[in-house]
Design an enzyme around this catalytic site. Structure first.
Site, mmCIF file in Angstrom:
data_model
loop_
_atom_site.group_PDB
_atom_site.id
_atom_site.type_symbol
_atom_site.label_atom_id
_atom_site.label_comp_id
_atom_site.label_asym_id
_atom_site.label_seq_id
_atom_site.Cartn_x
_atom_site.Cartn_y
_atom_site.Cartn_z
ATOM 1 N N LYS A 132 -69.693 7.986 -18.189
ATOM 2 C CA LYS A 132 -68.840 9.179 -17.847
ATOM 3 C C LYS A 132 -67.592 8.606 -17.349
ATOM 4 C CE LYS A 132 -69.423 10.084 -13.137
ATOM 5 N NZ LYS A 132 -67.968 10.180 -12.309
ATOM 6 N N ASN A 133 -67.334 7.487 -16.872
ATOM 7 C CA ASN A 133 -66.024 7.022 -16.105
ATOM 8 C C ASN A 133 -65.044 6.331 -16.987
ATOM 9 O OD1 ASN A 133 -66.996 8.102 -13.877
ATOM 10 N ND2 ASN A 133 -67.219 6.225 -12.457
ATOM 11 N N ARG B 184 -62.515 15.879 -9.520
ATOM 12 C CA ARG B 184 -61.333 14.844 -9.015
ATOM 13 C C ARG B 184 -60.905 14.235 -10.328
ATOM 14 N NH1 ARG B 184 -60.002 13.111 -4.746
ATOM 15 N NH2 ARG B 184 -59.183 11.377 -5.685
ATOM 16 N N CYS C 119 -63.136 13.877 -0.619
ATOM 17 C CA CYS C 119 -64.582 14.275 -1.023
ATOM 18 C C CYS C 119 -65.500 13.528 0.045
ATOM 19 C CB CYS C 119 -64.919 14.048 -2.451
ATOM 20 S SG CYS C 119 -65.345 12.147 -2.737
ATOM 21 N N ARG D 238 -59.468 9.781 -0.214
ATOM 22 C CA ARG D 238 -59.149 9.514 -1.695
ATOM 23 C C ARG D 238 -57.916 10.027 -2.091
ATOM 24 N NH1 ARG D 238 -64.270 10.546 -5.610
ATOM 25 N NH2 ARG D 238 -63.355 8.935 -6.592
ATOM 26 N N PRO D 239 -56.710 9.196 -1.249
ATOM 27 C CA PRO D 239 -55.358 9.518 -1.790
ATOM 28 C C PRO D 239 -55.054 9.158 -3.181
ATOM 29 C CG PRO D 239 -55.317 7.752 -0.405
ATOM 30 C CD PRO D 239 -56.761 8.223 -0.590
ATOM 31 N N ILE D 240 -53.954 9.878 -3.602
ATOM 32 C CA ILE D 240 -53.398 9.341 -5.025
ATOM 33 C C ILE D 240 -51.959 8.733 -5.006
ATOM 34 C CG2 ILE D 240 -54.769 11.088 -6.414
ATOM 35 C CD1 ILE D 240 -52.303 12.773 -6.661
ATOM 36 N N LEU E 239 -51.265 5.780 -4.922
ATOM 37 C CA LEU E 239 -50.733 4.722 -5.786
ATOM 38 C C LEU E 239 -50.394 5.272 -7.295
ATOM 39 C CD1 LEU E 239 -53.290 2.252 -4.575
ATOM 40 C CD2 LEU E 239 -51.115 2.047 -4.354
ATOM 41 N N ASP F 228 -70.558 2.026 -6.781
ATOM 42 C CA ASP F 228 -71.035 3.206 -7.496
ATOM 43 C C ASP F 228 -72.626 2.832 -7.501
ATOM 44 O OD1 ASP F 228 -68.489 4.303 -9.884
ATOM 45 O OD2 ASP F 228 -68.817 4.520 -7.781
ATOM 46 N N ILE G 89 -64.822 -0.225 -0.707
ATOM 47 C CA ILE G 89 -63.914 0.603 -1.269
ATOM 48 C C ILE G 89 -63.917 2.012 -0.625
ATOM 49 C CG2 ILE G 89 -63.597 1.617 -3.531
ATOM 50 C CD1 ILE G 89 -63.722 -1.527 -3.454
ATOM 51 N N ARG H 77 -73.962 15.880 -12.789
ATOM 52 C CA ARG H 77 -72.359 15.403 -12.932
ATOM 53 C C ARG H 77 -72.477 14.093 -13.777
ATOM 54 N NH1 ARG H 77 -69.647 14.165 -8.517
ATOM 55 N NH2 ARG H 77 -67.893 13.658 -10.024
HETATM 56 C C1 EPZ Z 1 -63.077 5.622 -10.013
HETATM 57 O O1 EPZ Z 1 -62.559 6.611 -8.947
HETATM 58 C C2 EPZ Z 1 -64.532 6.225 -10.416
HETATM 59 N N1 EPZ Z 1 -64.365 7.612 -10.688
HETATM 60 C C3 EPZ Z 1 -65.269 6.338 -9.175
HETATM 61 O O2 EPZ Z 1 -66.688 6.772 -9.453
HETATM 62 C C4 EPZ Z 1 -65.563 4.849 -8.392
HETATM 63 O O3 EPZ Z 1 -66.467 5.088 -7.433
HETATM 64 C C5 EPZ Z 1 -64.097 4.395 -8.154
HETATM 65 O O4 EPZ Z 1 -63.281 4.407 -9.282
HETATM 66 C C6 EPZ Z 1 -64.127 3.083 -7.676
HETATM 67 O O5 EPZ Z 1 -64.832 2.037 -8.570
HETATM 68 C C7 EPZ Z 1 -63.953 7.864 -11.948
HETATM 69 O O6 EPZ Z 1 -63.733 6.939 -12.684
HETATM 70 C C8 EPZ Z 1 -64.083 9.231 -12.620
HETATM 71 P P1 EPZ Z 1 -59.942 4.218 -7.195
HETATM 72 P P2 EPZ Z 1 -61.123 6.300 -8.501
HETATM 73 O O7 EPZ Z 1 -58.910 4.875 -7.245
HETATM 74 O O8 EPZ Z 1 -60.085 6.129 -9.756
HETATM 75 C C9 EPZ Z 1 -58.001 4.004 -2.620
HETATM 76 C C10 EPZ Z 1 -68.639 7.991 -9.536
HETATM 77 O O9 EPZ Z 1 -69.740 7.969 -8.580
HETATM 78 N N2 EPZ Z 1 -56.904 4.639 -3.383
HETATM 79 O O10 EPZ Z 1 -60.280 3.267 -7.646
HETATM 80 O O11 EPZ Z 1 -60.837 7.842 -7.849
HETATM 81 C C11 EPZ Z 1 -59.140 5.007 -2.802
HETATM 82 O O12 EPZ Z 1 -59.163 5.884 -1.650
HETATM 83 C C12 EPZ Z 1 -67.430 7.859 -8.811
HETATM 84 O O13 EPZ Z 1 -69.147 8.144 -10.806
HETATM 85 C C13 EPZ Z 1 -55.795 4.695 -2.612
HETATM 86 O O14 EPZ Z 1 -55.653 4.463 -1.477
HETATM 87 O O15 EPZ Z 1 -60.911 5.330 -7.520
HETATM 88 C C14 EPZ Z 1 -60.347 4.061 -2.640
HETATM 89 O O16 EPZ Z 1 -60.560 4.014 -1.373
HETATM 90 C C15 EPZ Z 1 -67.212 8.161 -7.420
HETATM 91 N N3 EPZ Z 1 -54.733 5.353 -3.314
HETATM 92 C C16 EPZ Z 1 -60.072 2.947 -3.546
HETATM 93 O O17 EPZ Z 1 -58.500 2.927 -3.461
HETATM 94 C C17 EPZ Z 1 -54.571 5.669 -4.661
HETATM 95 O O18 EPZ Z 1 -53.676 6.179 -5.048
HETATM 96 C C18 EPZ Z 1 -60.632 2.754 -4.681
HETATM 97 O O19 EPZ Z 1 -60.253 4.067 -5.527
HETATM 98 C C19 EPZ Z 1 -55.932 5.552 -5.349
HETATM 99 C C20 EPZ Z 1 -57.008 4.876 -4.654
#
Ligand code: EPZ
Length: 420
Positions: A22-23, A91, A115, A120-122, A124, A306, A328, A398
């Protein structure tokens, strides 16, 4: 809303075929927006998230055809603004931002809220796109990025919890069509990011350092169509492996890749579970008594967040004290209270859960809160005595293709109760 009725106490036995990841497929589908030529993606899992992404691509103007695990996309002419409601619902769709900005030099998508597992800010993602020269604004629930020119730059993309998976994907997908060279430091190394980068290179991109924390992207003028087979889903594989161990069965994960599952297999071995890996997949079964272990979730190649909830279900049936620390996401213990309803003894102390395992579980009605928490409830229900009803299984749909069908193939007594 559908629910799953599980009659527990049956060890899982047999073979299960692992679906596409999926990811990996979500950002790969988004990447098809980078070219006006046809793209073909194979081993696409039949999941609600994938259907959502297809709707979003169609909404943007792409032609999308899905047939038997293959999706054909042609994004001949597209618009730069994603549908507010569609994007808000999932998301993962934030990863259309990079391709839209790369191709059209503008992108406007609804800001994904937090969520249940965290804020989960964006920030970065936006920092990376701004480094390439985009002007980024947030207004009325939308995030907008616009650029006259996108110019390659060096950036550090690590944050509070280390690298960001979709942040790396978004910036990479914008940088492939930027002028000059982009270097991303602290890039995510997850196999799904590697799969996306391989797909982009098949489209004519120039990405080096794939799989390492330093990605070097030399921009090109345009990309062409490509055909790609998505990697197997390592988290689905981990889920069935843990279910086999928890129910004291023996399961072969057809198509699973051991090289993507290092940390999970390592922790399974520590907990007294044997695995046999060969070209066809991975066979999992207990190797004598289960042992308590400590786990800390980390970015890849550390233990995946995950698979944290699923491992907690295994530790709940393992005699002794296990400590599971979530590094995480700040609130990814929603499954604890529901596992306790099945008789598990778990206490939360800050970022850690202390599992006093070995108490027999008994079936009860439980509520799914998010994708992986619901997988943990299914695993615990399979091991519990009596009936467990897992409600709100839309969370499961999902990310797990036909989970009830696959579990029945392994001998489980599972029934989907469709709400009329
Ligand atoms: C991906 O989410 C996956 N989703 C998630 O899987 C997975 O848990 C996660 O990576 C970590 O491995 C998809 O690929 C669709 P991150 P993503 O940005 O990219 C912080 C599942 O169960 N962060 O790597 O959204 C964030 O808050 C899902 O399949 C910032 O602070 O995760 C988190 O604490 C759930 N600022 C950490 O980094 C940012 O701009 C890692 O998040 C981005 C992230």
């Amino acid at each position: 809303m559908d629910s799953l009725l599980i009659k527990g106490g049956v060890p899982l036995n047999g073979d299960v075929t692992i679906s596409g990841a999926k990811n990996a497929v979500l950002p790969i589908l988004a990447a098809t927006l980078l070219t006006s030529e046809p793209c073909v993606v194979h081993r696409v899992p039949d999941l609600s998230d994938v259907r959502f992404m297809s709707q979003i691509l169609t909404w943007l103007g792409a032609e999308v055809k899905s047939e038997g695990g293959t999706i054909r996309v042609r994004a001949k002419k597209i618009k730069g603004a994603g549908d507010y409601d569609l994007v808000r619902k999932m998301r993962g769709s934030i990863c259309i931002m990079g391709p839209l900005l790369g191709r059209l030099r503008e992108a406007r998508v609804s800001l994904p809220g937090g969520c249940v597992i965290g804020a989960r800010p964006i920030n970065l993602h936006l920092k990376g796109l701004a480094s390439l020269g985009a002007k980024v604004t947030i207004e009325s629930g939308y995030v907008q990025a616009k650029a006259k020119r996108l110019v390659g730059a060096s950036m550090f993309l690590g944050g509070r919890a280390g690298s960001t998976v979709l942040g790396t994907a978004n910036v990479m997908m914008a940088a492939v069509l930027a002028e000059g060279v982009t270097v991303i430091e602290s890039a995510a190394c997850e196999p799904e990011v590697t799969d996306l980068a391989n797909f982009l290179n098949a489209m004519g991109a120039k990405i080096a350092g794939i799989g390492s924390p330093t990605l070097t992207i030399t921009g090109v003028k345009q990309l062409h169509g490509a055909e790609h087979e998505v990697i197997p889903d390592r988290i689905e594989a981990a889920t069935y492996a843990i279910a086999a161990a928890t129910t004291n069965g023996e399961v072969t994960l057809r198509g699973a890749r051991a090289d993507h599952l290092g940390a999970v297999l390592d922790k399974l071995h520590d907990s007294g579970v044997a695995t046999h890996c060969d070209a066809s997949g991975i066979t999992v079964k207990r190797n004598g008594k289960l042992k308590p272990i400590d786990i800390t979730t980390l970015p890849y190649s550390g233990f995946p967040t995950d698979a944290q909830a699923q491992m907690m279900a295994l530790m709940a049936v393992t005699p002794g004290i296990s400590i599971i620390t979530e590094r995480i996401f700040e609130s990814r213990f929603m499954h604890v209270s529901e596992l306790s309803r099945l008789g598990a003894d778990i206490e939360i102390e800050g970022p850690s859960a202390i599992v006093k395992g070995g108490k027999p579980l008994s079936g009860a009605p439980v509520m799914a809160s998010d994708l992986r928490a619901s997988a943990a409830l299914v695993i615990a229900g399979l091991a519990a005595k009596g009936n467990t009803q897992v409600n709100r299984v839309y969370h499961l749909d999902r990310g797990y293709e036909k989970i009830d069908v696959k579990l029945r193939q392994l001998g489980a007594r599972v029934e989907r109760i469709e709400e009329s």
